[in-house]
Every structure is written in structure tokens, then in C-alpha cells.
Design a protein around this motif. Sequence first.
Motif, PDB file in Angstrom:
ATOM      1  N   SER A 146     -46.573  37.972  25.222  1.00  0.00           N
ATOM      2  CA  SER A 146     -46.555  37.839  26.851  1.00  0.00           C
ATOM      3  C   SER A 146     -47.574  37.198  27.251  1.00  0.00           C
ATOM      4  N   GLY A 147     -48.504  36.652  26.691  1.00  0.00           N
ATOM      5  CA  GLY A 147     -49.381  35.861  26.908  1.00  0.00           C
ATOM      6  C   GLY A 147     -49.343  34.376  26.835  1.00  0.00           C
ATOM      7  N   LYS A 148     -48.144  34.025  26.287  1.00  0.00           N
ATOM      8  CA  LYS A 148     -47.839  32.507  26.064  1.00  0.00           C
ATOM      9  C   LYS A 148     -46.974  31.989  26.955  1.00  0.00           C
ATOM     10  N   LYS A 149     -46.917  30.823  27.222  1.00  0.00           N
ATOM     11  CA  LYS A 149     -46.236  29.987  28.210  1.00  0.00           C
ATOM     12  C   LYS A 149     -44.539  30.104  27.786  1.00  0.00           C
ATOM     13  N   GLU A 150     -44.224  30.116  26.523  1.00  0.00           N
ATOM     14  CA  GLU A 150     -42.965  30.331  26.089  1.00  0.00           C
ATOM     15  C   GLU A 150     -43.155  30.922  24.624  1.00  0.00           C
ATOM     16  N   THR A 151     -42.141  31.821  24.520  1.00  0.00           N
ATOM     17  CA  THR A 151     -41.875  32.279  23.017  1.00  0.00           C
ATOM     18  C   THR A 151     -40.581  31.816  22.369  1.00  0.00           C
ATOM     19  N   LYS A 152     -40.570  31.605  21.318  1.00  0.00           N
ATOM     20  CA  LYS A 152     -39.440  31.041  20.320  1.00  0.00           C
ATOM     21  C   LYS A 152     -39.151  32.537  19.498  1.00  0.00           C
ATOM     22  N   ASN A 153     -40.114  33.601  19.482  1.00  0.00           N
ATOM     23  CA  ASN A 153     -39.950  34.783  18.678  1.00  0.00           C
ATOM     24  C   ASN A 153     -39.089  35.730  19.184  1.00  0.00           C
ATOM     25  N   VAL A 154     -37.995  35.396  19.817  1.00  0.00           N
ATOM     26  CA  VAL A 154     -36.891  36.274  20.506  1.00  0.00           C
ATOM     27  C   VAL A 154     -35.669  36.635  19.705  1.00  0.00           C
ATOM     28  N   HIS A 155     -35.408  37.645  19.703  1.00  0.00           N
ATOM     29  CA  HIS A 155     -34.323  38.197  18.833  1.00  0.00           C
ATOM     30  C   HIS A 155     -32.995  38.561  19.666  1.00  0.00           C
ATOM     31  N   GLU A 156     -31.897  37.688  19.757  1.00  0.00           N
ATOM     32  CA  GLU A 156     -30.899  38.114  20.756  1.00  0.00           C
ATOM     33  C   GLU A 156     -29.832  38.904  20.101  1.00  0.00           C
ATOM     34  N   ILE A 157     -29.379  40.005  20.658  1.00  0.00           N
ATOM     35  CA  ILE A 157     -28.663  41.166  19.974  1.00  0.00           C
ATOM     36  C   ILE A 157     -27.423  41.218  20.783  1.00  0.00           C
ATOM     37  N   LYS A 158     -26.398  40.693  20.221  1.00  0.00           N
ATOM     38  CA  LYS A 158     -24.876  40.970  20.935  1.00  0.00           C
ATOM     39  C   LYS A 158     -23.971  41.865  20.323  1.00  0.00           C
ATOM     40  N   GLY A 159     -22.978  42.130  21.199  1.00  0.00           N
ATOM     41  CA  GLY A 159     -21.696  43.018  20.636  1.00  0.00           C
ATOM     42  C   GLY A 159     -21.993  44.489  20.497  1.00  0.00           C
TER      43      GLY A 159
END
Length: 315
Positions: A146-159
Motif C-alpha cells: 500500500s505504500g507503493k505507487k503501483e503493485t504487481k503483486n496482485v492475485h485476481e480471483i474469478k469464478g
Amino acid sequence: MMFSNPFIYFCKRLMKLILKLPMKKLYTKFYYIVIPCVLFGVLSCKNPVDKFTSPKGYDLKKPDKFNMPSSLLEISGIAFHNNNSDTIYSIQDENGKLYKQKWDVKKQINTKFSPNGDFEDLTILKNNIFVLRSDGVFFSFPITESGKKETKNVHEIKGLLPKGEYESIYADNEKNQIYVLCKSCPGDKKTKMVSGYIFDYIAASDSLVSSGEFKVNLQGIEAVNPKVKTNLSPSAMTRNPRTNEWYILSSANKLLIITDSKWNITEAHRLNSSTFNQPEGLAFDTDFNLYIANEGDEITDGNIIKFKYVPAQSK
């Protein structure tokens, strides 16, 4: 003669002043607009006390309002880490950013976690942030991002959720579970029910596994408050840490519904639109204070309103 309601007194004085104006054709349309509006104001102010009520321990007529910066005009969800209100985590419903700021301080840090979309609510489970998109897709990432300008460490959970529209999510840190409430689902319309879903969080795989379902029977609204219609389109949910009651917010219906731990409706409170412009976010802090976030519009800023918990006085 003094009137008990100051607004009624003001309205009647204003009517007298208007009626003293010279009757010219130029003012005809002005009379047709202003006088009916004033009359409506007089009639609507006769019994203002009975219309809006408050849950036990809170006075919804005494808000402590914190106006948001322009970037959070469309604030759509709020959350605290471990119910600590020193830092507010929030989202708005378009730009895929997490916002982080102190209470009553407009300056904030924002972290891009997704391309633009319709993001409706967020919650914090242990040290992970979960954001709910309106189509039922989850976005999970560590709170340390949350302190970063952008995070790539994101898990998208669908379905995981049935087709529908969703705006309410809550994390139970003791049970390690996520709760989601449907705003508009095809199967609920005919049954006068609102469907909810429970998921266990598996930290090792950063995944959610279905753990059960529940229903909120909307017939209970009329039973506790006959003046309120039995419609409900949930826009936020949370649990009161003091009582374990569920608080469910409905922006479209301007309602705050309270249920017991088994989802039986026990209270239904109509919300005053002059205070609750578009209520979309809901949270409690460690002192049991209640926070409600409102989206803004062309006239009103987005805001978060705090209602202090006041214990009942013993007799």
C-alpha cells in the motif's frame, strides 16, 4: 408567536415576503416555482423527528464529517487494519487504486493495483487487502504494497460468485473467512431474499474456497419497521465487534439494516439524504465508533462520517 420548528418559522416568513412583491407578469413563473417549493418545505418539516432513527449506541443526527479530496469524490469503500482508525484505507469505483490516509488529513498515498473498473468495496484479512469488483471478481495483495505507487503483486480471483452485481465484502480475521453479499442477483428478486456467500482463505495459495451460503429474509424489514419497504440493494456490510451484529447499508434505499449473528433482521433505520448523500462504505474501529462513507456529486464532496459510540446509561 414562536414556532417550535425554526425551519417552519423561516418558511412562513419567506412566504409573507414573497406575497408582498408586486404582481407583475415578469414574476409569474417565479411565484409558480417558489411558493409550491416553500409549501412543500413547510409540510415536510412538520414531523421530522419520527422519520429517521438511529441504532442503539449511536446518534446518526450528530455526524463528525471528514470531506474527501477530489480524487475520492466517488469513494466506494473503506476499511481499517485490525479496526485501527489511525489509517483509513479506501477505494473509489473507477480507477483501480487503493488510497491510504489519516483521519481528517486530505493528503493521501495511492497505489495502483488494477486497470480501471467498477470497484465497489474492500476489506482487510490479516495482512492482505481484498478489493471486490461489481461483477464478483476479487483482487488480493499484501497490505505492505500500500505504500507503493503501483503493485504487481496482485492475485485476481474469478469464478467464485454466481452471476450478479456485488458491492459488499467483509473479512472475519478470527475465522479466516471472507463474506460477500449480493446487491442484485437474478435468483433473489422473486424470493424477497438477499444471498450471501462465505469463503475460507487459504494463505499458502492466496486463494478462496467456498465454505457456505446464507440468506437475509427481507420480510423482516417490515416486521421491525412497518414504515420501511422490504426492498434492499446492499452497498456495504460489516460486523459490529462489540455485539457481533451485522450492519448492512443500502445506498439506493437509504437504509441501514441490522441483523443478529444468524442474519435475522432486528432493526431498520431510514437515512436522511441531507447527511447521507450516497452511502457506500461501512466500518467500525476499536472503540466501536461507526464510520459511513458517502460518494459525492456535482454539489457535494465525497466524505466519511464518524458516529461516536455512546454506551447506554445504567439506571
